[in-house]
Design an enzyme around this catalytic site. Sequence first.
Site, PDB file in Angstrom:
ATOM      1  N   HIS A 137       0.879  -1.179   0.000  1.00 16.08           N
ATOM      2  CA  HIS A 137       0.000   0.000   0.000  1.00 16.08           C
ATOM      3  C   HIS A 137       0.915   1.227   0.000  1.00 16.08           C
ATOM      4  CE1 HIS A 137      -2.786   2.934   1.805  1.00 16.08           C
ATOM      5  NE2 HIS A 137      -3.780   2.117   1.544  1.00 16.08           N
ATOM      6  N   ASP A 197       3.281  -4.409   8.232  1.00 12.67           N
ATOM      7  CA  ASP A 197       2.066  -3.629   8.059  1.00 12.67           C
ATOM      8  C   ASP A 197       0.916  -4.629   8.192  1.00 12.67           C
ATOM      9  OD1 ASP A 197      -0.225  -2.527   7.048  1.00 12.67           O
ATOM     10  OD2 ASP A 197       0.685  -1.678   5.246  1.00 12.67           O
ATOM     11  N   LYS A 251     -10.169  -0.974  10.622  1.00 10.74           N
ATOM     12  CA  LYS A 251     -10.282  -2.198   9.809  1.00 10.74           C
ATOM     13  C   LYS A 251     -10.536  -3.412  10.702  1.00 10.74           C
ATOM     14  CE  LYS A 251      -7.115  -0.439   6.293  1.00 10.74           C
ATOM     15  NZ  LYS A 251      -7.855  -0.167   5.066  1.00 10.74           N
ATOM     16  N   CYS A 301      -4.566   2.326  -3.759  1.00 14.12           N
ATOM     17  CA  CYS A 301      -3.285   2.798  -3.192  1.00 14.12           C
ATOM     18  C   CYS A 301      -2.138   1.825  -3.482  1.00 14.12           C
ATOM     19  CB  CYS A 301      -3.394   3.042  -1.688  1.00 14.12           C
ATOM     20  SG  CYS A 301      -4.506   4.370  -1.264  1.00 14.12           S
TER      21      CYS A 301
HETATM   22  N1  PLP Z   1      -1.590  -0.761   4.606  1.00 12.86           N
HETATM   23  C1  PLP Z   1      -2.540  -1.554   4.115  1.00 12.86           C
HETATM   24  C2  PLP Z   1      -2.194  -2.951   3.686  1.00 12.86           C
HETATM   25  C3  PLP Z   1      -3.857  -1.081   3.990  1.00 12.86           C
HETATM   26  O1  PLP Z   1      -4.802  -1.866   3.497  1.00 12.86           O
HETATM   27  C4  PLP Z   1      -4.132   0.239   4.396  1.00 12.86           C
HETATM   28  C5  PLP Z   1      -5.482   0.805   4.214  1.00 12.86           C
HETATM   29  O2  PLP Z   1      -6.191   0.466   3.292  1.00 12.86           O
HETATM   30  C6  PLP Z   1      -3.104   1.008   4.938  1.00 12.86           C
HETATM   31  C7  PLP Z   1      -1.849   0.484   5.021  1.00 12.86           C
HETATM   32  C8  PLP Z   1      -3.345   2.404   5.422  1.00 12.86           C
HETATM   33  O3  PLP Z   1      -4.187   2.376   6.558  1.00 12.86           O
HETATM   34  P1  PLP Z   1      -4.732   3.720   7.208  1.00 12.86           P
HETATM   35  O4  PLP Z   1      -5.273   4.542   6.088  1.00 12.86           O
HETATM   36  O5  PLP Z   1      -5.780   3.252   8.170  1.00 12.86           O
HETATM   37  O6  PLP Z   1      -3.575   4.386   7.884  1.00 12.86           O
END
Ligand code: PLP
Length: 405
Positions: A122, A199, A225, A363
């Site tokens: 991401h 992550d 999430k 993303c």
């Molecule tokens: N990393 C992963 C794998 C994600 O799916 C997401 C959100 O979709 C994020 C990071 C970023 O999360 P946040 O926007 O809650 O900081």
Amino acid sequence: MYNVDAVRKQFKAFDQKINGHDLVYLDSAATTLKPDVVVDRIQKFYAMESSNVHRGAHHLSDQATRSFEAARIQIQKLINASSDEEIIFTKGTTEGINLVATSFAEHFFRAGDEIVITELEHHANLIPWQNLCLKKNLKLKYISVLADGSIDEDSIEQIISEKTKLVAFSGCSNILGTFLPIEKIISKAKSVGAKTLIDAAQLISQKKIDVQVLDVDFLVFSAHKLFGPFGFGVLYGKKDLLHQMPPYQYGGAMISTVDFEKTTYNTLPFKFEAGTPHVEGAVGTDSAIQFFNSLGIHNVFSHEQQLLKIATEKLSAISEVQYFGTAQNKAAIISFNLKGAHHSDVGQILDQMGIAVRVGHHCTQPLLKKFNMTGTVRASFSIYNSITDIEKLILGVEKAKRMLL
Ligand code: PLP
């Protein structure tokens, strides 16, 4: 037996009509719906307990502090951290990664050092490293992803080297669903003395995480999430590393003593929690974890895996459906395109039928570019989804096919 109807009853969101239809929520990889217990807990906090933590000499502040710190213990247990001092409250996954980039990597890494991530990250686990590498003359390297969305395991061996100082990777891909070979990556990183960051934004709702067994140095996730509130998340870090790292932000709450000339900092975890925190975020997350634990993560996982299997089989009957991400070991996240149709148009038609999916690049632009794509439709399944939801999705995709092709 997993009782999906009983689970759905605990979410008010299903009581409404969306464009005249019952809600089919297939966007839990973006954010999960919030159960009534979490909404009620936050409402109660605001109505009856709203008070600042760690500093008031009155009943409400004391109560808020106890609830706030109880959440830290709940999170410590969730990931089996050895101490609650290792649980830093953040505003989410993104902030946790930025904190490690700034307070750890920027502080300790030197020109020529290498950071390794994977091609499926991401943007939240890519841009902070890219930016830091430019700033400090470090090198960013990528473990490759194969066409089916799995990690190229040979690439793990080739890319991680004696120059690697940190390997930061997603435990589960938000676009492909792929579960990464976590143990293998950590073991290779440790063999060259590199630190590791997981992550766990997607992983946290999928698999039981034990940070001590994994022996990972940092792990981040977001409460939203995991059926919890927005704007709240967690950074786990090993105590010895957190002790060495300078604060990330400066201000109230993160201090021990302040003089006009100098300041000494607070103990862990408060050293990293400057300013008034997201108290209702912590309290709501505590409720969300209790709710999630009551379902049993193994029951949830097998329910979602069954949905993944059925949805994949049914979608495969539509010959125009092209999957992105077919790894053996994956979460119930299906990214696909309808050959000849734009993903946004498909999403719009599904929305008219009350079906919520995500469309776009999710993303993960570099990954999509590698496979010459601009976006996908993503249907992600969670605890409240049923076979009826899958049947409605299929009807929607068939309708989109009739209208767009
Ligand atoms: N990393 C992963 C794998 C994600 O799916 C997401 C959100 O979709 C994020 C990071 C970023 O999360 P946040 O926007 O809650 O900081």
